[in-house]
Design a protein around this motif. Sequence first.
Motif, short mmCIF file in Angstrom:
data_model
loop_
_atom_site.label_atom_id
_atom_site.label_comp_id
_atom_site.label_asym_id
_atom_site.label_seq_id
_atom_site.Cartn_x
_atom_site.Cartn_y
_atom_site.Cartn_z
N TRP A 119 -20.71 12.35 -3.40
CA TRP A 119 -20.87 11.67 -4.80
C TRP A 119 -22.13 12.28 -5.53
O TRP A 119 -22.23 12.44 -6.65
CB TRP A 119 -20.82 10.29 -4.97
CG TRP A 119 -21.74 9.57 -4.01
CD1 TRP A 119 -21.31 9.25 -2.88
CD2 TRP A 119 -23.03 9.35 -4.19
NE1 TRP A 119 -22.79 8.53 -2.22
CE2 TRP A 119 -23.61 8.70 -3.07
CE3 TRP A 119 -24.10 9.61 -5.18
CZ2 TRP A 119 -24.96 8.46 -2.66
CZ3 TRP A 119 -25.36 9.40 -5.20
CH2 TRP A 119 -25.72 8.54 -4.00
N GLY A 120 -23.11 12.74 -4.85
CA GLY A 120 -24.28 13.12 -5.34
C GLY A 120 -24.16 14.16 -6.44
O GLY A 120 -24.51 14.26 -7.60
N PRO A 121 -23.52 15.50 -5.89
CA PRO A 121 -23.60 16.72 -6.81
C PRO A 121 -22.75 16.34 -8.03
O PRO A 121 -23.13 16.94 -9.07
CB PRO A 121 -22.87 17.80 -5.90
CG PRO A 121 -23.37 17.53 -4.60
CD PRO A 121 -23.44 15.93 -4.31
N PRO A 122 -21.45 15.86 -7.99
CA PRO A 122 -20.78 15.60 -9.07
C PRO A 122 -21.57 14.53 -9.83
O PRO A 122 -21.48 14.86 -11.58
CB PRO A 122 -19.47 14.84 -8.51
CG PRO A 122 -19.40 15.40 -7.02
CD PRO A 122 -20.64 15.43 -6.76
N ALA A 123 -22.31 13.53 -9.43
CA ALA A 123 -22.88 12.67 -10.44
C ALA A 123 -23.97 13.34 -11.06
O ALA A 123 -24.51 13.23 -12.36
CB ALA A 123 -23.47 11.40 -9.74
N ALA A 124 -24.73 14.36 -10.47
CA ALA A 124 -25.92 15.03 -10.93
C ALA A 124 -25.13 15.98 -11.94
O ALA A 124 -26.05 16.05 -12.95
CB ALA A 124 -26.58 15.92 -9.90
N ALA A 125 -24.12 16.69 -11.83
CA ALA A 125 -23.55 17.47 -12.91
C ALA A 125 -23.46 16.93 -14.19
O ALA A 125 -23.49 17.86 -15.14
CB ALA A 125 -22.26 18.21 -12.33
N VAL A 126 -22.88 15.69 -14.30
CA VAL A 126 -22.93 15.08 -15.49
C VAL A 126 -23.92 14.26 -16.33
O VAL A 126 -23.93 14.16 -17.61
CB VAL A 126 -21.70 14.01 -15.58
CG1 VAL A 126 -20.50 14.45 -14.86
CG2 VAL A 126 -22.04 12.78 -14.70
N VAL A 127 -25.08 14.48 -15.77
CA VAL A 127 -26.53 13.97 -16.29
C VAL A 127 -26.78 14.85 -17.50
O VAL A 127 -27.11 14.22 -18.66
CB VAL A 127 -27.34 13.73 -15.26
CG1 VAL A 127 -28.97 13.42 -15.87
CG2 VAL A 127 -26.93 12.60 -14.25
N PRO A 128 -27.07 16.11 -17.35
CA PRO A 128 -27.59 16.91 -18.42
C PRO A 128 -26.61 16.73 -19.66
O PRO A 128 -27.28 16.68 -20.72
CB PRO A 128 -27.33 18.28 -17.75
CG PRO A 128 -27.67 18.23 -16.49
CD PRO A 128 -26.70 16.94 -16.15
N ALA A 129 -25.51 16.82 -19.28
CA ALA A 129 -24.49 16.61 -20.69
C ALA A 129 -24.74 15.37 -21.63
O ALA A 129 -24.70 14.88 -22.54
CB ALA A 129 -23.15 16.88 -20.49
N ALA A 130 -24.75 13.98 -20.59
CA ALA A 130 -25.28 12.72 -20.92
C ALA A 130 -26.40 12.72 -21.71
O ALA A 130 -26.61 12.11 -22.92
CB ALA A 130 -25.16 11.85 -19.89
N VAL A 131 -27.76 13.37 -21.60
CA VAL A 131 -29.01 13.29 -21.92
C VAL A 131 -29.15 14.30 -23.09
O VAL A 131 -30.15 14.06 -23.89
CB VAL A 131 -30.05 13.47 -20.76
CG1 VAL A 131 -29.96 12.34 -19.79
CG2 VAL A 131 -30.19 14.88 -20.39
N LEU A 132 -28.34 15.46 -23.20
CA LEU A 132 -28.46 16.12 -24.34
C LEU A 132 -28.58 15.65 -25.62
O LEU A 132 -29.42 16.19 -26.31
CB LEU A 132 -27.49 17.21 -24.12
CG LEU A 132 -27.27 18.45 -25.03
CD1 LEU A 132 -28.56 19.33 -24.64
CD2 LEU A 132 -26.19 19.32 -24.84
N PRO A 133 -27.72 14.85 -25.98
CA PRO A 133 -27.86 14.32 -27.46
C PRO A 133 -29.28 13.48 -27.66
O PRO A 133 -29.96 13.72 -28.80
CB PRO A 133 -26.86 13.22 -27.54
CG PRO A 133 -25.88 13.63 -26.49
CD PRO A 133 -26.69 14.13 -25.41
N ALA A 134 -29.89 12.88 -26.64
CA ALA A 134 -31.20 12.25 -26.94
C ALA A 134 -32.10 13.51 -27.10
O ALA A 134 -33.38 13.01 -27.37
CB ALA A 134 -31.68 11.57 -25.46
N VAL A 135 -32.06 14.68 -26.74
CA VAL A 135 -33.18 15.85 -26.89
C VAL A 135 -32.76 16.58 -28.14
O VAL A 135 -33.42 16.69 -28.84
CB VAL A 135 -32.87 16.64 -25.85
CG1 VAL A 135 -33.93 17.97 -25.89
CG2 VAL A 135 -33.15 16.14 -24.36
#
Length: 242
Positions: A119-135
């Motif tokens: 589950w590690g790589p799939p979970a890591a893959a969605v994090v950048p898209a989730a934090v992008l609006p905050a940037v």
Amino acid sequence: MPISPDVDRDDAGEHHRRRAAPAWAEADVSRDTGRGSPAWPVLLAGLPALLFALITWQVTGDGPLLDADRRVSRAVLHPDRLSELLSDLGNVEVAVPVLVLAAGYAAWRGRRAGVPRWWGPPAAAVVPAAVLPAVVVPLKDWTHRGGTPVMPPGDGYFPSGHTATAAVAYGAAALVLLLWVRSHRARGAVVTVWGVLVLAVSYGLVRRGYHWPLDVVAGWCLSAVLLVVLRAVLHALHGRRG
């Protein structure tokens, strides 16, 4: 010399495990041409970060680079239906589901193959898209850049959120899919599709007049930093695969 049936079964089991394992699980970390060094993500992310800082300085200070930006925009600008459709590929409703599907496929493959911490790589893959609006959102509020002449009065166009969304979502999907793609041709196809999608969105945004060219380049820079960090995380997970 006769071979024991037990040895045959062991060989068959090993062959099955090799076929089930992801592409990255078969790689030798010690032969990763120096990418195991913690310095390479810093070097790869530093260049786009510096370029982003330069562009932001020009935008906020009305620097001379904006003259070239306006000239390129005038040369490319031609609102039409095709450019609008291409720019729509950067919508959250289009790009993020592609990432979710890719992450879901990687999770399914990893669990099916019995990969530790699948589950590690799939979970890591969605994090950048989730934090992008905050940037992106605070940067839009801070720079207050206006739109092109075809856009209504207002600001908040820098950096391009559609460009960053497309590059990050499609790029993260490509990175997580590459964990399971073995052949060089298939890997090249995955990267090519990602590049074509990002360029199509970028061209559509400038052609339609939704963004200035520098808005788009800034979106590339932000995305490059996030994707380099994601690649480093996936590499670390690769190294701890057990």
